[in-house]
Design an enzyme around this catalytic site. Structure first.
Site, short mmCIF file in Angstrom:
data_model
loop_
_atom_site.label_atom_id
_atom_site.label_comp_id
_atom_site.label_asym_id
_atom_site.label_seq_id
_atom_site.Cartn_x
_atom_site.Cartn_y
_atom_site.Cartn_z
N SER A 1 -6.67 83.81 -16.97
CA SER A 1 -6.40 83.08 -18.22
C SER A 1 -5.69 83.98 -19.23
CB SER A 1 -7.70 82.56 -18.83
OG SER A 1 -8.20 81.52 -18.06
N ARG B 1 -15.01 79.94 -12.77
CA ARG B 1 -14.64 79.39 -14.09
C ARG B 1 -15.88 78.82 -14.77
NH1 ARG B 1 -8.32 78.03 -14.01
NH2 ARG B 1 -7.92 80.14 -14.64
N GLN C 1 -15.82 83.72 -19.03
CA GLN C 1 -14.57 83.51 -19.77
C GLN C 1 -14.01 84.81 -20.36
OE1 GLN C 1 -15.18 80.26 -22.50
NE2 GLN C 1 -14.24 78.79 -21.11
N ASP D 1 -11.95 86.67 -17.80
CA ASP D 1 -11.00 85.88 -17.02
C ASP D 1 -9.57 86.39 -17.18
OD1 ASP D 1 -9.50 83.96 -15.79
OD2 ASP D 1 -10.57 82.26 -16.65
N TYR E 1 -9.32 73.90 -11.11
CA TYR E 1 -8.02 74.08 -10.45
C TYR E 1 -7.54 72.78 -9.81
CZ TYR E 1 -8.71 79.16 -10.75
OH TYR E 1 -8.88 80.45 -11.19
P1 NAD Z 1 -3.26 77.15 -12.54
O1 NAD Z 1 -2.52 78.34 -13.04
O2 NAD Z 1 -3.94 77.25 -11.23
O3 NAD Z 1 -2.25 75.90 -12.46
C1 NAD Z 1 -1.42 75.58 -13.56
C2 NAD Z 1 -1.37 74.09 -13.74
O4 NAD Z 1 -0.60 73.49 -12.70
C3 NAD Z 1 -2.74 73.40 -13.70
O5 NAD Z 1 -2.97 72.71 -14.91
C4 NAD Z 1 -2.62 72.44 -12.51
O6 NAD Z 1 -3.35 71.24 -12.70
C5 NAD Z 1 -1.12 72.20 -12.48
N1 NAD Z 1 -0.61 71.63 -11.22
C6 NAD Z 1 -0.92 71.96 -9.95
N2 NAD Z 1 -0.23 71.19 -9.07
C7 NAD Z 1 0.54 70.36 -9.80
C8 NAD Z 1 1.48 69.33 -9.49
N3 NAD Z 1 1.75 69.02 -8.21
N4 NAD Z 1 2.07 68.69 -10.49
C9 NAD Z 1 1.80 69.00 -11.78
N5 NAD Z 1 0.94 69.95 -12.16
C10 NAD Z 1 0.31 70.63 -11.18
O7 NAD Z 1 -4.32 76.65 -13.62
P2 NAD Z 1 -4.94 77.45 -14.85
O8 NAD Z 1 -3.98 77.51 -15.95
O9 NAD Z 1 -5.48 78.74 -14.35
O10 NAD Z 1 -6.19 76.56 -15.31
C11 NAD Z 1 -6.44 75.25 -14.94
C12 NAD Z 1 -7.59 74.71 -15.82
O11 NAD Z 1 -8.77 75.51 -15.77
C13 NAD Z 1 -7.20 74.63 -17.28
O12 NAD Z 1 -7.48 73.33 -17.73
C14 NAD Z 1 -8.08 75.62 -17.97
O13 NAD Z 1 -8.42 75.24 -19.27
C15 NAD Z 1 -9.28 75.65 -17.08
N6 NAD Z 1 -9.99 76.93 -17.23
C16 NAD Z 1 -11.35 76.92 -17.40
C17 NAD Z 1 -12.04 78.12 -17.56
C18 NAD Z 1 -13.51 78.14 -17.79
O14 NAD Z 1 -14.12 77.11 -17.95
N7 NAD Z 1 -14.13 79.31 -17.77
C19 NAD Z 1 -11.35 79.33 -17.51
C20 NAD Z 1 -9.97 79.32 -17.31
C21 NAD Z 1 -9.31 78.09 -17.18
#
Ligand code: NAD
Length: 374
Positions: free
Chosen positions: A131, A120, A125, A128, A231
């Site tokens: 995403s 990430r 990006q 990805d 994550y």
């Molecule tokens: P994910 O699909 O792995 O998880 C979904 C959500 O579930 C996450 O926000 C996680 O914090 C939440 N979660 C996990 N356990 C939990 C619990 N017990 N209770 C409540 N919530 C819980 O995550 P995702 O959507 O793939 O992405 C997570 C983060 O990464 C996002 O903030 C996203 O913006 C960021 N991201 C960054 C990049 C980058 O910088 N290149 C790329 C993609 C995503």
């Protein structure tokens, strides 16, 4: 080089790893030929004739799978594996968390690149896939919920009286959860949301939803909650119990609950117990986006809608496949951008930059062996 695009054969998989748009770009140098399996794009409304017009040849499954570079959405099936060519480059969602799947792909001798393991970092990006597909899943979850719910989403004032806006709770506010908030907002719902990671609060509020706070009892809990690499990490049982109580109370008044909580490589955290489902209003709808990873909700069943005490639990897996054309379009662009690390679309030059951080992170097998990860 031959670039192959087979038809996806897993049940319910409607996506395809290349589109006429990306095929045209890959064919532009004239240095490589593309073979698309007949019908590969039809479930995404992308006819063979469009692939042909973009510069591909339409061929058989054998031809597409035997290419030098094979672009896939899902890991090859047992029937597909023997058709892969030793030394070929295989790119897709190869399910690297499953040791048996990985070993079977490695045994074919391909160089496998699992897009689940893209780091990430900002440079990755545009590649990805998690995403791009989670964004679609978040949107479709709300559309499914609205379709299953027997009331309106927006507040309406009519000559026959006022209709209240639906109250929506979203648990897990990563990419899918944020898109679910935005989509529910457009439909006029009143939204609350919660996540384990504290950094999400501002994003939730900026989309016009209310943040449901689950306090941390100490610095250790707060540290775990920050997660790693974007994550989440598994939370201690004490925090999970606190979250369960707070969410139980909120669930008594919500009409629609959408859960998206995931922790990479682990079963989905159970956020909603059967007792909470039982405490919800009859007619309420739950969409469990984590159902393929074991589910966030007790009682959700993969690819089914089950009703418990009048509450409908929607457990459809692979929601991006239900928005096939756009899901394929975004996935294919992600794959094209990943391939661009090795393939110069203009000159046609092909060199895999083995030291590149993105290549190193995603390479899961080569020369017949699984590449160990730290
Ligand atoms: P994910 O699909 O792995 O998880 C979904 C959500 O579930 C996450 O926000 C996680 O914090 C939440 N979660 C996990 N356990 C939990 C619990 N017990 N209770 C409540 N919530 C819980 O995550 P995702 O959507 O793939 O992405 C997570 C983060 O990464 C996002 O903030 C996203 O913006 C960021 N991201 C960054 C990049 C980058 O910088 N290149 C790329 C993609 C995503």
């Amino acid at each position: 080089m031959i670039i192959g695009i087979p038809r996806e054969t897993r049940a319910g998989e409607t996506r395809v790893a290349a589109t006429p748009e990306t095929v045209k770009k890959l064919a532009a140098s004239g240095a490589h030929s593309l073979v698309v399996e007949a019908g590969a794009g039809s479930a995404s409304s992308l006819p063979d004739s469009d692939f042909q017009a973009a510069g591909a040849r339409i061929g058989s499954a054998e031809e597409a799978l035997a290419a030098d570079i094979v672009l896939k959405v899902r890991a090859p099936t047992a029937e597909e594996l023997p058709r892969l060519k030793r030394g070929a480059m295989l790119i897709g969602l190869l399910n690297p968390f499953d040791a048996a799947t990985l070993a079977s792909v490695a045994a074919t001798g391909v160089s496998g690149y699992a897009l689940e393991w893209l780091p990430r970092i900002s440079r990755a990006q545009s590649m990805d896939v998690l995403s791009s597909q989670a964004n679609i899943a978040g949107y479709k979850a709300v559309i499914l919920a609205a379709n299953t719910y027997s009331r309106f989403m927006p507040m309406l004032m009519t000559a026959a009286g006022t209709v209240k806006a639906a109250r929506v709770l979203i648990l897990g506010v990563g990419v899918a959860g944020l898109q679910a908030i935005a989509t529910a907002k457009r439909l006029g719902a009143v939204i609350e949301a919660s996540d384990v990671r504290p950094s999400v609060k501002d994003q939730v509020e900026s989309l016009g939803a209310k943040w449901v706070d689950v306090p941390y009892a100490n610095d250790e809990e707060r540290k775990i909650a920050e997660g790693v690499g974007g994550y989440a990490r598994p939370m201690p049982p004490e925090w999970m119990a606190r979250q369960g109580e707070i969410i139980h109370e909120r669930c008594k008044s919500v009409d629609i609950l959408i859960t998206t909580a995931l922790i990479p490589g682990r079963p989905a955290p159970k956020l909603i117990k059967a007792a909470t489902v039982a405490a919800m209003k009859p007619g309420a709808v739950i969409v469990d986006l984590a159902v393929e990873q074991g589910g966030n909700v007790e009682g959700s069943v993969l690819d089914q809608i089950v009703t418990k005490n009048g509450v409908k639990i929607v457990g459809f897996g692979n929601l991006p496949a239900l928005v096939a054309t756009d899901a394929s379009g975004l996935y294919a662009r992600n794959v094209l951008n990943f391939l661009a690390l090795s393939l110069n679309a203009k000159s046609g030059e092909f060199v895999v930059p083995k030291d590149d951080e993105i290549i190193k992170a995603t390479l899961v097998c080569e020369n017949g062996a699984v590449v160990p990860k730290s």
